[in-house]
Design an enzyme around this catalytic site. Structure first.
Site, PDB file in Angstrom:
ATOM      1  N   LYS A   1      41.160  27.486  48.417  1.00 59.70           N
ATOM      2  CA  LYS A   1      41.962  26.700  47.469  1.00 59.70           C
ATOM      3  C   LYS A   1      42.208  25.292  48.029  1.00 59.70           C
ATOM      4  O   LYS A   1      42.027  25.055  49.227  1.00 59.70           O
ATOM      5  CB  LYS A   1      43.293  27.412  47.227  1.00 59.70           C
TER       6      LYS A   1
ATOM      7  N   TYR B   1      54.232  -3.655  58.430  1.00 62.19           N
ATOM      8  CA  TYR B   1      55.315  -3.881  57.473  1.00 62.19           C
ATOM      9  C   TYR B   1      56.673  -3.653  58.127  1.00 62.19           C
ATOM     10  O   TYR B   1      56.843  -2.705  58.899  1.00 62.19           O
ATOM     11  CB  TYR B   1      55.182  -2.921  56.288  1.00 62.19           C
TER      12      TYR B   1
HETATM   13  C1  LIG Z   1      47.038  30.483  50.459  1.00 63.00           C
HETATM   14  C2  LIG Z   1      47.083  31.939  50.315  1.00 63.00           C
HETATM   15  C3  LIG Z   1      46.474  32.768  51.273  1.00 63.00           C
HETATM   16  C4  LIG Z   1      45.923  32.255  52.577  1.00 63.00           C
HETATM   17  O1  LIG Z   1      47.009  32.029  53.464  1.00 63.00           O
HETATM   18  P1  LIG Z   1      46.786  31.484  54.952  1.00 63.00           P
HETATM   19  O2  LIG Z   1      48.163  31.471  55.517  1.00 63.00           O
HETATM   20  O3  LIG Z   1      46.229  30.116  54.811  1.00 63.00           O
HETATM   21  O4  LIG Z   1      45.869  32.412  55.644  1.00 63.00           O
HETATM   22  C5  LIG Z   1      46.461  34.121  51.017  1.00 63.00           C
HETATM   23  N1  LIG Z   1      47.004  34.632  49.891  1.00 63.00           N
HETATM   24  C6  LIG Z   1      47.613  33.863  48.961  1.00 63.00           C
HETATM   25  C7  LIG Z   1      48.200  34.492  47.757  1.00 63.00           C
HETATM   26  C8  LIG Z   1      47.674  32.490  49.142  1.00 63.00           C
HETATM   27  O5  LIG Z   1      48.290  31.740  48.226  1.00 63.00           O
END
Ligand SMILES: *Cc1c(COP(=O)(O)O)cnc(C)c1O
Length: 410
Positions: A77, A304
């Site tokens: 994701k 800045y």
């Molecule tokens: C993002 C996510 C993961 C992965 O989590 P990590 O801590 O990055 O391993 C797994 N399950 C769900 C539902 C998530 O949203």
């Protein structure tokens, strides 16, 4: 962590440095500290190098750790935590992942359009008007509302396909998913719809990275209770999954049928409270080229707001990286980059496009040199975890923040 470097050869922009090896190997380590990758578009000044072999190796480590009876769902994701969704997805599948997971419907579509054929779980909410795309692209949705379930069933019937779906249960994170007591009646209605097949049930732990596993165990117990209820009602769930990276490492009893590692497949630590259970290889290195070196006089403000004013002449280097690349402004007067394997602290504010770093103590720095914003430079390493600590955030946000302007090369 930051070994001194000895300059050995100078051929313009491509400088090589032979450093005194700290290992027992006979040959000293030779590396191109200022190497410009050949695939970089001409004129590029700031880029991220993503090591896909590292991603495949990290996924392979997960596969080995969970064993042959547990599937690995690689979580890609948010543009694969900033690393680039499509190449990372392909590398993860090469490393042994059997499935992929994203949060949004359009993230799944992006992977399908790039030709990725593995099952793709969309873990987040999909509104009813997304049902058509789910069917068209053969995605696996998470279903938590009757409206979406009905829309999906109708589309699937029309397309003459059966859609596999997963249901998410909120076992105590208070975020997304059905409450445990809602799950059984919802799923009973769901499985009675035509052209829908219940493939999976999942939940997400909110304290898996903590040193204290007690709440994770409570959540797991609630999840197993829901499964028991389904079992009692004669509803089978082939794919039960609960574990993110941290839980996979720390809670093997919860592996069930599949695990969902994200952060650790990028080689980043899943917890700041305990070290990874098996070795990980960081995949991303963020680099930027020195575009100007000057000695500014005492009293000359930098950046800045004139928040840094040197009290003596100071040799500074300009790097074209800033918050417009996703390098957080909170790193103003706080962060550092690596130049010639040594930390060069940021002076003044992080601008949208640029930062200025102190190179008074690294006399060999010159225009054209390559700075490592995070990642390895020879034997020196500046981890995303360290940048995260300076920026008062977590390693996840350091890579996920890297914006599209930063060229990714693989
Ligand atoms: C993002 C996510 C993961 C992965 O989590 P990590 O801590 O990055 O391993 C797994 N399950 C769900 C539902 C998530 O949203």
């Amino acid at each position: 962590r930051f070994p001194p470097l000895a300059r050995s050869r100078d051929d313009g922009i491509l400088l090589s440095h032979r450093i005194a090896s700290t290992s027992t190997a006979e040959e000293p380590v030779l590396y191109q500290v200022n190497a410009i990758p050949p695939q970089l578009p001409p004129g590029t000044v700031t880029w991220a190098e993503v090591d896909l072999d590292a991603i495949a190796a990290n996924v392979r480590s997960f596969c080995r750790f969970v064993g042959p009876h547990v599937q690995v769902i690689a979580v890609v994701k948010a543009n694969a935590y900033g690393h680039g969704a499509v190449p990372v997805a392909q590398a993860a599948l090469r490393g042994g992942a059997t499935r992929l997971a994203v949060h949004r419907l359009l993230e799944g579509v992006e992977l399908r359009q790039a030709g990725v054929q593995a099952p793709i779980l969309v873990m987040g909410y999909i509104p009813p008007d997304g049902a058509d795309e789910v069917v068209r692209w053969g995605l696996t949705p998470t279903v938590t509302t009757t409206e979406f379930a009905q829309a999906l069933s109708a589309r699937a019937v029309a397309a003459e396909v059966t859609v596999p779906v997963h249901v998410k249960v909120d076992t105590g994170m208070g975020r997304f998913g059905l409450m445990p007591e809602e799950a059984l009646p919802f799923i009973q209605a769901l499985v009675s719809l035509p052209a829908i097949r219940l493939e999976g049930l999942f939940t997400h732990f909110c304290t898996a990275d903590s040193a204290d596993p007690s709440y994770m165990r409570i959540q797991f117990r609630r999840f197993m209770d829901v499964l028991e209820g389904l079992n009692g009602a004669g509803i089978a769930v082939p794919l039960r999954h609960t574990c993110n990276s941290a839980a996979t490492m720390r809670f093997p009893e919860a592996h069930l049928d599949a695990v969902r590692p994200g952060i650790a497949i990028y080689g980043l630590d899943p917890s700041s409270e305990w070290p990874p259970i098996f070795p990980l290889r960081p995949a991303m290195t963020l680099k930027s080229r020195v575009v100007r070196v000057r000695t500014v006089p005492a009293g000359w403000g930098i950046g800045y707001g004139r928040t840094y004013v040197p009290n003596r002449p100071t040799r500074v280097a300009l790097l074209p990286v800033g918050y417009g690349d996703g390098y957080h402004r909170i790193l103003s007067n706080r962060g550092a980059v690596l130049l010639h394997g040594q930390p060069a602290p940021i002076l003044g504010r992080v601008s949208m496009d640029q930062i200025v770093v102190d190179v008074s103590h690294i006399p060999q720095v010159q225009e054209g040199d390559v700075a490592v914003v995070f990642g390895r430079q020879g034997e020196a390493e500046l981890r995303a975890e360290e940048v995260a600590a300076w920026a008062e955030t977590i390693n996840y946000e350091v890579t996920t923040s890297i914006l599209p302007r930063v060229v990714r090369i693989y």
